[in-house]
Design a protein around this motif. Structure first.
Motif, PDB file in Angstrom:
ATOM      1  N   TRP A  54       2.103   9.916   6.496  1.00 41.55           N
ATOM      2  CA  TRP A  54       0.697   9.710   6.109  1.00 41.55           C
ATOM      3  C   TRP A  54      -0.232  10.469   7.053  1.00 41.55           C
ATOM      4  N   ASN A  62       4.905   1.202   0.610  1.00 39.66           N
ATOM      5  CA  ASN A  62       5.664   1.550  -0.592  1.00 39.66           C
ATOM      6  C   ASN A  62       6.439   2.854  -0.410  1.00 39.66           C
ATOM      7  N   ARG A  81       7.224   7.059  -0.459  1.00 36.99           N
ATOM      8  CA  ARG A  81       7.225   8.044  -1.540  1.00 36.99           C
ATOM      9  C   ARG A  81       8.200   7.691  -2.651  1.00 36.99           C
ATOM     10  N   TYR A 141       0.975  12.831   1.841  1.00 37.46           N
ATOM     11  CA  TYR A 141       0.560  12.026   0.686  1.00 37.46           C
ATOM     12  C   TYR A 141      -0.657  11.212   1.067  1.00 37.46           C
ATOM     13  N   ASN A 179       0.842  -1.192   0.000  1.00 34.27           N
ATOM     14  CA  ASN A 179       0.000   0.000   0.000  1.00 34.27           C
ATOM     15  C   ASN A 179       0.878   1.243   0.000  1.00 34.27           C
ATOM     16  N   MET A 180       0.254   2.411   0.023  1.00 34.60           N
ATOM     17  CA  MET A 180       1.015   3.657  -0.078  1.00 34.60           C
ATOM     18  C   MET A 180       1.961   3.846   1.100  1.00 34.60           C
TER      19      MET A 180
END
Length: 303
Positions: free
Chosen positions: A298, A186, A188, A303, A182-183
């Motif tokens: 986050w 992973n 930036r 982001y 997921n973000m």
């Protein structure tokens, strides 16, 4: 030696080590690209008004030093969660809170660390745009934060999660599929990408449908629902950890919440006479610090 005796010995050893935890003051991993290189960045408030086991200048000192190195300003949050005290906060960290009446030996049922009014205030604050980082370890910490977690749809189990070998050490990786893609994992860029995370006992919890689980427990793991902290026997109720999480995130209204069921993974500690490294400073937990930074980014909504 039967499994019951091995389990008791293992847990007593873990309990002895963890009771002697002190912060590793020399732990300082390199941050290649700092979020706020010129400082000061967003202020992170670490709760220390609810008899917290982890506070800014004690067992969460490595946490505070790491995010400070990333450019954040870190301060302690004292007192209760009143509306007027929360309204100007952007990021609030709560780790292993306990009620003011909590004393060892810790026995079930565990009393909530937060009043109904405080829970409603925090819920409203997140809904209006606040970011909450809620960390609650094994019993009694899970029980003490259960009502607050429930306000956001998370179900805490006030027990201990264990693996089949009863070591209470968990490795979440992309390879074993216990670490989700997921973000946050992973990051930036490739330098922030996470492939493996280690945790140290803790609890497993049920997530709401819209949450994203980051650390996924397996059906081979067991949650022991003991009625006394670190006391186990063949009659101790237990449930499978299948479909439970040890770390998840959720967007809630205009705000965000990260929920984790283990605290040592986000600090660096020295434990016991042998000075065992427990937490981010452990060789097997070399990527834990990056997960912490990614979560803070986050929560900071960069982001």
């Amino acid at each position: 030696m039967n499994r019951k005796i091995m389990l008791i010995i293992c847990l007593l050893t873990i309990s002895h080590l963890f009771s002697q935890q002190i912060p590793d003051t020399i732990y300082s991993p390199e941050i290649t690209v700092k979020m706020y290189p010129k400082k000061p960045g967003t202020t992170i408030h670490i709760d220390q008004g609810h008899h917290n086991f982890h506070t800014k200048n004690n067992r969460f000192l490595p946490f505070a030093k790491l995010v400070s190195k990333d450019g954040y300003k870190v301060t302690g949050f004292e007192g209760k969660f009143a509306k007027d005290k929360l309204k100007d906060l952007k990021i609030l960290v709560i780790s292993n809170a306990l009620s003011e009446n909590s004393r060892p030996p810790f026995v079930a049922p565990t009393e909530s660390a937060f009043s109904k009014n405080e829970i409603n205030n925090v819920k409203e604050w997140v809904k209006n745009g606040g970011s909450l980082f809620l960390i609650a370890d094994h019993m009694p910490f899970a029980g003490a934060s259960a009502n607050l977690a429930k306000a956001f749809g998370f179900t805490f189990y006030d027990g201990f999660v264990m693996d089949p070998d009863d070591k209470g050490i968990f490795d979440f990786s992309r390879k074993n599929k216990m670490l989700s893609h997921n973000m946050i994992t992973n990051g930036r860029n490739i330098k922030e990408r996470i492939n493996r995370i280690r945790t140290f006992t803790g609890q497993g919890f049920k997530t709401p449908e819209k949450a994203t689980s980051i650390l996924n427990l397996k059906k081979e793991y067991t949650v022991f629902m003991t009625d006394t902290m670190w006391v186990f026997n063949e009659k101790t109720p237990r449930i499978s950890a299948e479909n439970l999480s040890q770390g998840a995130v959720l967007e809630y209204g205009k705000g965000r919440i990260a929920v984790f069921g283990e605290a040592a993974m986000f600090t660096a500690q020295i434990a016991g006479r042998d000075r065992v490294k427990v937490g981010m400073n452990s060789a097997e937990a070399a990527e834990n610090y990056q997960l912490l930074l990614n979560l803070i980014h986050w929560l900071d909504k960069v982001y």
